[in-house]
Design a protein around this motif. Structure first.
Motif, PDB file in Angstrom:
ATOM      1  N   SER A   3       1.206  -1.230  -0.266  1.00  0.00           N
ATOM      2  CA  SER A   3      -0.221  -0.349  -0.509  1.00  0.00           C
ATOM      3  C   SER A   3       1.179   1.237  -0.099  1.00  0.00           C
ATOM      4  CB  SER A   3      -1.005   0.289   1.324  1.00  0.00           C
ATOM      5  OG  SER A   3      -0.339   0.253   2.309  1.00  0.00           O
ATOM      6  N   MET A   4       0.510   2.466   0.230  1.00  0.00           N
ATOM      7  CA  MET A   4       1.304   3.804  -0.100  1.00  0.00           C
ATOM      8  C   MET A   4       1.665   3.674   1.290  1.00  0.00           C
ATOM      9  SD  MET A   4      -1.033   6.208  -2.382  1.00  0.00           S
ATOM     10  CE  MET A   4      -2.533   5.669  -3.189  1.00  0.00           C
ATOM     11  N   TYR A   5       0.824   3.557   2.085  1.00  0.00           N
ATOM     12  CA  TYR A   5       1.479   3.256   3.413  1.00  0.00           C
ATOM     13  C   TYR A   5       2.295   2.500   3.661  1.00  0.00           C
ATOM     14  CZ  TYR A   5       2.161   2.651   8.329  1.00  0.00           C
ATOM     15  OH  TYR A   5       2.281   2.364   9.467  1.00  0.00           O
ATOM     16  N   GLU A   6       2.648   1.448   3.391  1.00  0.00           N
ATOM     17  CA  GLU A   6       3.736   0.119   3.750  1.00  0.00           C
ATOM     18  C   GLU A   6       4.906   1.386   2.988  1.00  0.00           C
ATOM     19  OE1 GLU A   6       1.549  -3.715   4.196  1.00  0.00           O
ATOM     20  OE2 GLU A   6       1.107  -3.117   1.941  1.00  0.00           O
ATOM     21  N   ARG A   7       4.613   1.668   1.464  1.00  0.00           N
ATOM     22  CA  ARG A   7       6.319   2.514   0.939  1.00  0.00           C
ATOM     23  C   ARG A   7       6.482   3.350   1.691  1.00  0.00           C
ATOM     24  NH1 ARG A   7       2.402   2.765  -4.506  1.00  0.00           N
ATOM     25  NH2 ARG A   7       4.259   4.530  -5.051  1.00  0.00           N
ATOM     26  N   CYS A   8       6.014   4.228   1.910  1.00  0.00           N
ATOM     27  CA  CYS A   8       6.015   5.326   2.814  1.00  0.00           C
ATOM     28  C   CYS A   8       6.623   5.328   3.863  1.00  0.00           C
ATOM     29  CB  CYS A   8       4.221   6.198   3.183  1.00  0.00           C
ATOM     30  SG  CYS A   8       4.766   8.327   3.691  1.00  0.00           S
ATOM     31  N   CYS A   9       6.124   3.839   4.506  1.00  0.00           N
ATOM     32  CA  CYS A   9       6.662   3.607   5.911  1.00  0.00           C
ATOM     33  C   CYS A   9       8.869   2.872   4.921  1.00  0.00           C
ATOM     34  CB  CYS A   9       6.295   2.712   6.126  1.00  0.00           C
ATOM     35  SG  CYS A   9       4.779   2.625   7.672  1.00  0.00           S
ATOM     36  N   ASP A  10       8.848   3.171   3.840  1.00  0.00           N
ATOM     37  CA  ASP A  10      10.025   2.140   3.717  1.00  0.00           C
ATOM     38  C   ASP A  10      11.019   3.510   3.496  1.00  0.00           C
ATOM     39  OD1 ASP A  10       9.073  -0.105   3.400  1.00  0.00           O
ATOM     40  OD2 ASP A  10       9.044  -0.504   1.654  1.00  0.00           O
ATOM     41  N   VAL A  11      10.197   4.481   3.022  1.00  0.00           N
ATOM     42  CA  VAL A  11      11.615   5.861   2.111  1.00  0.00           C
ATOM     43  C   VAL A  11      11.429   7.050   3.208  1.00  0.00           C
ATOM     44  CG1 VAL A  11      11.623   4.888   0.248  1.00  0.00           C
ATOM     45  CG2 VAL A  11       9.645   6.062   0.661  1.00  0.00           C
ATOM     46  N   MET A  12      10.053   7.012   3.897  1.00  0.00           N
ATOM     47  CA  MET A  12      10.045   8.157   5.559  1.00  0.00           C
ATOM     48  C   MET A  12      10.217   8.321   6.780  1.00  0.00           C
ATOM     49  SD  MET A  12       6.773  10.295   2.649  1.00  0.00           S
ATOM     50  CE  MET A  12       6.645   9.533   0.894  1.00  0.00           C
ATOM     51  N   PRO A  13      10.702   8.987   7.073  1.00  0.00           N
ATOM     52  CA  PRO A  13      10.634   8.654   8.907  1.00  0.00           C
ATOM     53  C   PRO A  13       9.241   9.090   9.375  1.00  0.00           C
ATOM     54  CG  PRO A  13      10.661  11.530   8.178  1.00  0.00           C
ATOM     55  CD  PRO A  13      10.599   9.743   6.653  1.00  0.00           C
ATOM     56  N   GLN A  14       8.646   8.418  10.330  1.00  0.00           N
ATOM     57  CA  GLN A  14       7.506   8.145  10.276  1.00  0.00           C
ATOM     58  C   GLN A  14       7.708   9.740  11.237  1.00  0.00           C
ATOM     59  OE1 GLN A  14       7.854   5.903  14.672  1.00  0.00           O
ATOM     60  NE2 GLN A  14       8.148   4.216  12.792  1.00  0.00           N
ATOM     61  N   VAL A  15       8.226  10.631  11.164  1.00  0.00           N
ATOM     62  CA  VAL A  15       7.606  12.079  12.360  1.00  0.00           C
ATOM     63  C   VAL A  15       6.628  12.345  12.051  1.00  0.00           C
ATOM     64  CG1 VAL A  15       8.795  13.562  10.184  1.00  0.00           C
ATOM     65  CG2 VAL A  15       9.743  13.809  13.066  1.00  0.00           C
ATOM     66  N   ALA A  16       5.768  12.880  10.770  1.00  0.00           N
ATOM     67  CA  ALA A  16       4.508  13.051  10.349  1.00  0.00           C
ATOM     68  C   ALA A  16       3.574  12.891  10.773  1.00  0.00           C
ATOM     69  CB  ALA A  16       5.009  13.690   9.037  1.00  0.00           C
ATOM     70  N   ASN A  17       3.596  12.059  11.708  1.00  0.00           N
ATOM     71  CA  ASN A  17       2.501  11.523  12.916  1.00  0.00           C
ATOM     72  C   ASN A  17       1.289  11.324  12.313  1.00  0.00           C
ATOM     73  OD1 ASN A  17       0.721  10.714  14.795  1.00  0.00           O
ATOM     74  ND2 ASN A  17       1.264  12.424  15.887  1.00  0.00           N
ATOM     75  N   ARG A  18       0.664  10.832  11.179  1.00  0.00           N
ATOM     76  CA  ARG A  18      -0.244  10.598  10.233  1.00  0.00           C
ATOM     77  C   ARG A  18      -1.499  10.067  10.988  1.00  0.00           C
ATOM     78  NH1 ARG A  18       4.091   9.751   7.107  1.00  0.00           N
ATOM     79  NH2 ARG A  18       4.669  11.107   5.379  1.00  0.00           N
ATOM     80  N   ALA A  19      -2.867  10.815  10.913  1.00  0.00           N
ATOM     81  CA  ALA A  19      -4.415  10.613  10.533  1.00  0.00           C
ATOM     82  C   ALA A  19      -4.490   8.503  11.260  1.00  0.00           C
ATOM     83  CB  ALA A  19      -4.457  11.418  11.659  1.00  0.00           C
ATOM     84  N   THR A  20      -3.651   8.772   9.351  1.00  0.00           N
ATOM     85  CA  THR A  20      -4.946   7.498   9.072  1.00  0.00           C
ATOM     86  C   THR A  20      -3.584   6.851   7.789  1.00  0.00           C
ATOM     87  OG1 THR A  20      -5.568   8.318   6.398  1.00  0.00           O
ATOM     88  CG2 THR A  20      -6.479   8.675   8.862  1.00  0.00           C
TER      89      THR A  20
END
Ligand SMILES: Cc1ncc(COP(=O)(O)O)c(C=O)c1O
Length: 426
Positions: A3-20
């Protein structure tokens, strides 16, 4: 496939506390369409940005038209029509006695507003309010008082910031009861000025006319009037942070118009650019005229696409009487929530709001903040395809940020979902 969320976790830090974890592939009006085929009722509006709903076709057209002429030209270099026209329109809509400076975001305009106040008054200090949110740059973070997690490990921040308590009549920080107080929220300034900082050293008091992240707290008019008075008596600039309240959200273009109290400096962002990053500092002419060339600046401020989208946004709000819709639908929504509160008083401690800044506060059996049930409601609503956000420094407020175009039937759709969730609890 990830998913976009999983791909995001691979390449971006968690810092921007996303709500969903939603991945969005299309959007339209009050709805978002997800990569896994869901249609979600969007009562987050990109955190009060998409005030005309998602992908408004006239805004899309205005951006495309601007795109045919230029993408970026740079306001430190040249002028362009949309840029000048939007400033003219904002001056007209804020009384004709103002001037406008464009930047890109809420934090940036709050930084700029503090610089303007300091420059003009030649004073060092700023007074901000507990539970406020003004942004994440070092400057705007320094005046943000809603969570220590925002500030952790970033100290020392900007010096000479002093704190006051906001007029939260539901949970009065002075322990008073609404309507039976002596405006301690205004009187506190006597003590602040006597014990902490002399008024002649204060450049500005910065305040959200309705506290947003702090819990959708609507202060009494007398609070803002009292601040106006204090500023007038002491040569202090009154800054209204209208980043979240602006562009129609409270039923007037700006909340200062709803409250009938005019600030010296106003900051606007979020919905101002119709979905494209844009911020504005709007201040009285005589203040702006004391800010000389070179004292402030920035490459991207007033991008032509953002200004074209902003102009179209203001045109549609006026033409379609969306301020009236905001007031009507906001009242309808609040009344529906009040009915729900009557049914579930042990969960819902308060329902409040103004215009389409509507919220309910969740409590536990002792009447204390209940962040757990708040998070559960948000998640259950999302499971039923209603996107909501949480606010409040105790994380116990569900906020409903419907676009100004919302219809009664869309509010009913949301309320059906919320009611179902409460019925399940019961
Ligand atoms: C009242 C207020 N001020 C400032 C900001 C910061 O805006 P930005 O995220 O565009 O920097 C926000 C964002 O939520 C806000 O609600």
């Amino acid at each position: 496939m990830k998913s976009m969320y999983e791909r995001c976790c691979d390449v971006m830090p968690q810092v921007a506390n996303r709500a969903t974890k939603l991945g969005i592939i299309d959007s339209d009006g009050c709805y978002l369409y997800t990569e896994d085929g869901r249609k979600v009722l969007d009562f987050a509006s990109g955190v009060a940005v998409n005030n005309l709903g998602n992908k408004n076709p006239e805004i899309v057209e205005a951006i495309k038209k601007q795109l045919d002429t230029m993408i970026h030209v740079g306001h430190n270099v040249v002028y362009n029509e949309s840029y000048v026209e939007l400033a003219e329109k904002l001056v007209e809509l804020t009384g004709g006695d103002t001037k406008v400076y464009f930047s890109n975001s809420g934090a940036e305009v709050n930084d700029g507003a503090m610089k303007l106040a300091k420059y003009v008054t030649k004073r060092p200090a700023i007074i901000a309010f507990r539970n406020s949110f003004h942004g994440r740059t070092i400057g705007s973070l320094s005046i943000t008082g809603s969570s220590s997690s925002y500030r952790k490990n970033y100290e020392p921040l900007m010096p000479a910031v002093y704190w006051a308590d906001y007029a939260n009549c539901h949970n009065c920080p002075f322990g008073k009861i609404k309507g039976k107080c002596s405006m301690e929220c205004i009187k506190q300034f006597d003590s602040i000025f006597a014990k902490l900082i002399a008024p002649e050293c204060v450049a500005a008091i910065i305040v959200e006319p309705v506290q947003g992240e702090g819990g959708y707290i609507v202060p009494p008019k007398e609070f803002l009037e009292g601040l106006r008075d204090i500023c007038d008596k002491n040569g202090i600039m009154l800054i209204f942070d209208e980043v979240q309240t602006g562009i129609g959200r409270t039923g007037h273009l700006y909340a200062y118009q709803t409250a009938g109290v005019k600030p010296d400096i106003l900051t606007s962002a979020k919905a101002l650019g119709g979905g494209i990053p844009l911020g504005a500092i709007i201040a009285k002419k005589e203040i702006m005229d004391k800010w000389p060339a070179g004292a402030h600046g920035g490459t991207f401020g007033g991008n032509p696409l953002a200004c074209a989208a902003g102009l179209k946004t203001l045109e549609i709000i006026e033409r379609d009487d969306l301020l009236e819709n905001c007031r009507i639908q906001g009242e309808y929504f609040k009344n529906k929530l009040l009915e729900l509160q009557k049914k579930y008083p042990k969960y819902i401690g308060d329902v409040r709001g103004i215009g389409l800044m509507v919220a309910m506060e969740l409590i536990d059996e002792n009447g204390d903040p209940n962040p757990e049930i708040t998070a559960t409601i948000k998640q259950k609503a999302l499971d039923k395809n209603l996107l909501l956000l949480i606010c409040g420094s105790d994380h116990n407020v569900v906020r409903f940020i419907a676009p100004l175009i919302v219809s009664q039937s869309e509010i009913d759709e949301a309320m059906d979902i919320i009611e179902e969730i409460f019925n399940d609890f019961a």
